[in-house]
Design a protein around this motif. Structure first.
Motif, PDB file in Angstrom:
ATOM      1  N   MET A   1       1.057  -1.330   0.059  1.00  0.00           N
ATOM      2  CA  MET A   1      -0.087  -0.023  -0.018  1.00  0.00           C
ATOM      3  C   MET A   1       0.938   1.766   0.497  1.00  0.00           C
ATOM      4  O   MET A   1       1.732   1.372   0.585  1.00  0.00           O
ATOM      5  N   ASN A   2       0.229   1.835  -0.985  1.00  0.00           N
ATOM      6  CA  ASN A   2       1.335   3.322  -1.159  1.00  0.00           C
ATOM      7  C   ASN A   2       0.758   4.291  -0.231  1.00  0.00           C
ATOM      8  O   ASN A   2      -0.770   4.493  -0.360  1.00  0.00           O
ATOM      9  N   ILE A   3       1.263   5.009   0.746  1.00  0.00           N
ATOM     10  CA  ILE A   3       0.811   6.491   1.741  1.00  0.00           C
ATOM     11  C   ILE A   3       1.238   7.183   1.811  1.00  0.00           C
ATOM     12  O   ILE A   3       2.494   7.831   1.369  1.00  0.00           O
ATOM     13  N   LEU A   4       0.957   8.158   1.269  1.00  0.00           N
ATOM     14  CA  LEU A   4       1.480  10.045   1.082  1.00  0.00           C
ATOM     15  C   LEU A   4       1.130  11.017   2.265  1.00  0.00           C
ATOM     16  O   LEU A   4      -0.235  10.442   2.899  1.00  0.00           O
ATOM     17  N   ILE A   5       2.234  11.212   3.332  1.00  0.00           N
ATOM     18  CA  ILE A   5       2.324  12.065   3.829  1.00  0.00           C
ATOM     19  C   ILE A   5       2.176  13.302   3.838  1.00  0.00           C
ATOM     20  O   ILE A   5       3.250  13.664   3.345  1.00  0.00           O
ATOM     21  N   ALA A   6       2.070  14.611   3.998  1.00  0.00           N
ATOM     22  CA  ALA A   6       1.552  15.509   2.854  1.00  0.00           C
ATOM     23  C   ALA A   6       1.644  17.264   4.137  1.00  0.00           C
ATOM     24  O   ALA A   6       0.768  17.140   4.342  1.00  0.00           O
ATOM     25  N   GLY A   7       2.874  17.364   4.805  1.00  0.00           N
ATOM     26  CA  GLY A   7       2.868  18.919   5.258  1.00  0.00           C
ATOM     27  C   GLY A   7       2.614  20.216   4.355  1.00  0.00           C
ATOM     28  O   GLY A   7       2.397  20.069   3.130  1.00  0.00           O
ATOM     29  N   ILE A   8       1.363  20.478   4.920  1.00  0.00           N
ATOM     30  CA  ILE A   8       0.976  21.845   4.096  1.00  0.00           C
ATOM     31  C   ILE A   8       1.042  23.049   5.264  1.00  0.00           C
ATOM     32  O   ILE A   8       0.586  23.129   6.203  1.00  0.00           O
ATOM     33  N   GLY A   9       1.166  23.762   4.160  1.00  0.00           N
ATOM     34  CA  GLY A   9       1.491  25.390   5.100  1.00  0.00           C
ATOM     35  C   GLY A   9       2.368  25.890   4.798  1.00  0.00           C
ATOM     36  O   GLY A   9       3.420  26.014   4.359  1.00  0.00           O
ATOM     37  N   ASN A  10       1.993  27.138   5.453  1.00  0.00           N
ATOM     38  CA  ASN A  10       2.914  28.599   4.920  1.00  0.00           C
ATOM     39  C   ASN A  10       3.591  29.123   6.366  1.00  0.00           C
ATOM     40  O   ASN A  10       3.812  29.379   7.107  1.00  0.00           O
ATOM     41  N   ILE A  11       5.086  28.570   6.819  1.00  0.00           N
ATOM     42  CA  ILE A  11       6.233  29.003   7.034  1.00  0.00           C
ATOM     43  C   ILE A  11       6.210  30.296   8.115  1.00  0.00           C
ATOM     44  O   ILE A  11       6.724  30.355   8.707  1.00  0.00           O
ATOM     45  N   PHE A  12       6.143  31.472   6.824  1.00  0.00           N
ATOM     46  CA  PHE A  12       6.156  32.634   7.048  1.00  0.00           C
ATOM     47  C   PHE A  12       5.040  32.802   7.476  1.00  0.00           C
ATOM     48  O   PHE A  12       4.820  34.229   8.070  1.00  0.00           O
ATOM     49  N   LEU A  13       3.847  32.426   8.237  1.00  0.00           N
ATOM     50  CA  LEU A  13       2.608  32.871   9.036  1.00  0.00           C
ATOM     51  C   LEU A  13       2.910  31.767   9.950  1.00  0.00           C
ATOM     52  O   LEU A  13       1.481  30.993  10.484  1.00  0.00           O
ATOM     53  N   GLY A  14       4.145  32.252  10.786  1.00  0.00           N
ATOM     54  CA  GLY A  14       3.602  31.290  12.357  1.00  0.00           C
ATOM     55  C   GLY A  14       3.005  30.122  12.404  1.00  0.00           C
ATOM     56  O   GLY A  14       3.445  28.837  11.932  1.00  0.00           O
ATOM     57  N   ASP A  15       1.568  29.512  12.589  1.00  0.00           N
ATOM     58  CA  ASP A  15       1.311  28.558  12.935  1.00  0.00           C
ATOM     59  C   ASP A  15       1.028  27.838  11.692  1.00  0.00           C
ATOM     60  O   ASP A  15       0.412  26.606  12.037  1.00  0.00           O
ATOM     61  N   ASP A  16       0.711  28.932  11.098  1.00  0.00           N
ATOM     62  CA  ASP A  16       0.514  27.902   9.331  1.00  0.00           C
ATOM     63  C   ASP A  16       1.457  26.996   8.825  1.00  0.00           C
ATOM     64  O   ASP A  16       1.410  26.086   8.545  1.00  0.00           O
ATOM     65  N   GLY A  17       2.815  27.082   9.626  1.00  0.00           N
ATOM     66  CA  GLY A  17       3.966  25.682   9.456  1.00  0.00           C
ATOM     67  C   GLY A  17       3.713  24.407   9.716  1.00  0.00           C
ATOM     68  O   GLY A  17       4.565  23.786   9.954  1.00  0.00           O
ATOM     69  N   PHE A  18       2.810  24.333  10.409  1.00  0.00           N
ATOM     70  CA  PHE A  18       2.478  23.491  10.918  1.00  0.00           C
ATOM     71  C   PHE A  18       2.110  21.892  10.342  1.00  0.00           C
ATOM     72  O   PHE A  18       3.131  21.332  10.738  1.00  0.00           O
ATOM     73  N   GLY A  19       1.844  22.272   9.383  1.00  0.00           N
ATOM     74  CA  GLY A  19       2.411  20.842   8.642  1.00  0.00           C
ATOM     75  C   GLY A  19       3.629  20.551   8.041  1.00  0.00           C
ATOM     76  O   GLY A  19       4.225  19.428   7.813  1.00  0.00           O
ATOM     77  N   CYS A  20       3.883  21.277   7.735  1.00  0.00           N
ATOM     78  CA  CYS A  20       5.661  21.832   7.218  1.00  0.00           C
ATOM     79  C   CYS A  20       6.490  21.426   8.330  1.00  0.00           C
ATOM     80  O   CYS A  20       6.992  20.561   7.851  1.00  0.00           O
ATOM     81  N   GLU A  21       6.199  21.667   9.571  1.00  0.00           N
ATOM     82  CA  GLU A  21       6.958  20.834  10.652  1.00  0.00           C
ATOM     83  C   GLU A  21       7.311  19.566  10.389  1.00  0.00           C
ATOM     84  O   GLU A  21       7.779  18.974  10.657  1.00  0.00           O
ATOM     85  N   VAL A  22       5.993  19.447  10.912  1.00  0.00           N
ATOM     86  CA  VAL A  22       5.434  17.712  11.228  1.00  0.00           C
ATOM     87  C   VAL A  22       6.080  17.170  10.052  1.00  0.00           C
ATOM     88  O   VAL A  22       6.421  16.575   9.731  1.00  0.00           O
ATOM     89  N   ALA A  23       5.977  17.396   8.733  1.00  0.00           N
ATOM     90  CA  ALA A  23       6.578  16.927   7.285  1.00  0.00           C
ATOM     91  C   ALA A  23       7.867  16.725   7.660  1.00  0.00           C
ATOM     92  O   ALA A  23       8.718  15.800   7.736  1.00  0.00           O
ATOM     93  N   GLN A  24       8.832  17.767   8.191  1.00  0.00           N
ATOM     94  CA  GLN A  24      10.298  17.948   7.878  1.00  0.00           C
ATOM     95  C   GLN A  24      10.607  16.779   8.788  1.00  0.00           C
ATOM     96  O   GLN A  24      11.801  16.640   8.770  1.00  0.00           O
ATOM     97  N   ARG A  25      10.036  17.156  10.036  1.00  0.00           N
ATOM     98  CA  ARG A  25      10.470  15.748  11.442  1.00  0.00           C
ATOM     99  C   ARG A  25      10.550  14.867  11.113  1.00  0.00           C
ATOM    100  O   ARG A  25      11.170  13.641  11.208  1.00  0.00           O
ATOM    101  N   MET A  26       9.332  14.707  10.271  1.00  0.00           N
ATOM    102  CA  MET A  26       8.662  13.200   9.827  1.00  0.00           C
ATOM    103  C   MET A  26      10.102  11.979   8.773  1.00  0.00           C
ATOM    104  O   MET A  26      10.107  10.964   8.621  1.00  0.00           O
ATOM    105  N   THR A  27      10.277  13.159   8.060  1.00  0.00           N
ATOM    106  CA  THR A  27      11.604  12.731   6.842  1.00  0.00           C
ATOM    107  C   THR A  27      12.404  12.078   7.487  1.00  0.00           C
ATOM    108  O   THR A  27      13.566  11.853   6.737  1.00  0.00           O
TER     109      THR A  27
END
Length: 189
Positions: A1-27
């Motif tokens: 099974m193929n699963i995509l985990i997609a971090g989304i958001g804008n790191i320049f807008l404070g907490d909107d960078g949440f998905g990006c931070e999660v994705a960066q740590r998970m990599t």
């Protein structure tokens, strides 16, 4: 099974960078075969093509989700993925290359005959998108949202294990047909 985990958001807008931070740590973590983590940031068009072209059977989107709860609250949300794209008009399917509107992405994927058996959103209640500063935006997560990152990773990893054991439809909560902006949350303590 193929699963995509997609971090989304804008790191320049404070907490909107949440998905990006999660994705960066998970990599940096060891993930099962077939699981791919990508920090899409604000690249909605790239996310659309990834969902259409790469044969993912399931996707877990990770983003800030303002729902009115205490900052740092995690939500497990199943967005509608099979709404009639024509009911909103063709203009609603246009995705700017540097814009992330998850609703538009999911409608465009449906219109392009993309199909994942299951798309989930792990959302985190933000404290601020940086609008409370004298400048436009802010880099960095607030303390409650930063504290939720590891909890979100644990939640995502448990979702992945459940999906790999029983397929994309194996998760134990009821699927609902929902409007794009109206979702059924399950708060995670």
């Amino acid at each position: 099974m193929n699963i995509l985990i997609a971090g989304i958001g804008n790191i320049f807008l404070g907490d909107d960078g949440f998905g990006c931070e999660v994705a960066q740590r998970m990599t940096r973590r060891q993930l099962p075969q077939g699981v791919r983590v990508v920090d899409f940031g604000i690249r909605g068009l790239d996310l659309s093509y990834a969902l259409v072209d790469y044969g993912f059977e399931a996707a877990i989107l990770v983003d800030a989700a303002r729902r009115g709860d205490v900052p740092g609250t995690l939500y497990l949300i199943e967005p509608e993925t099979h709404a009639d794209a024509d009911s909103r008009g063709q203009h609603d399917l246009l995705i700017a290359p540097h814009e992330m509107d998850a609703g538009k992405v999911l409608r465009a994927v449906t219109a392009m005959v993309g199909h994942c058996e299951r798309i989930l959103l792990v959302g985190c209640e933000p404290e601020s998108f940086g609008e409370d500063t004298d400048e436009l935006g802010r880099i960095g997560l607030s303390a409650p949202v930063a504290a939720a990152v590891d909890k979100a990773i644990a939640l995502i990893e448990s979702l992945v294990v459940q999906m790999l054991r029983g397929g994309a439809a194996a998760l134990g909560f009821e699927r609902s047909v929902l409007a794009t902006t109206s979702v059924v949350p399950r708060s995670i303590g």
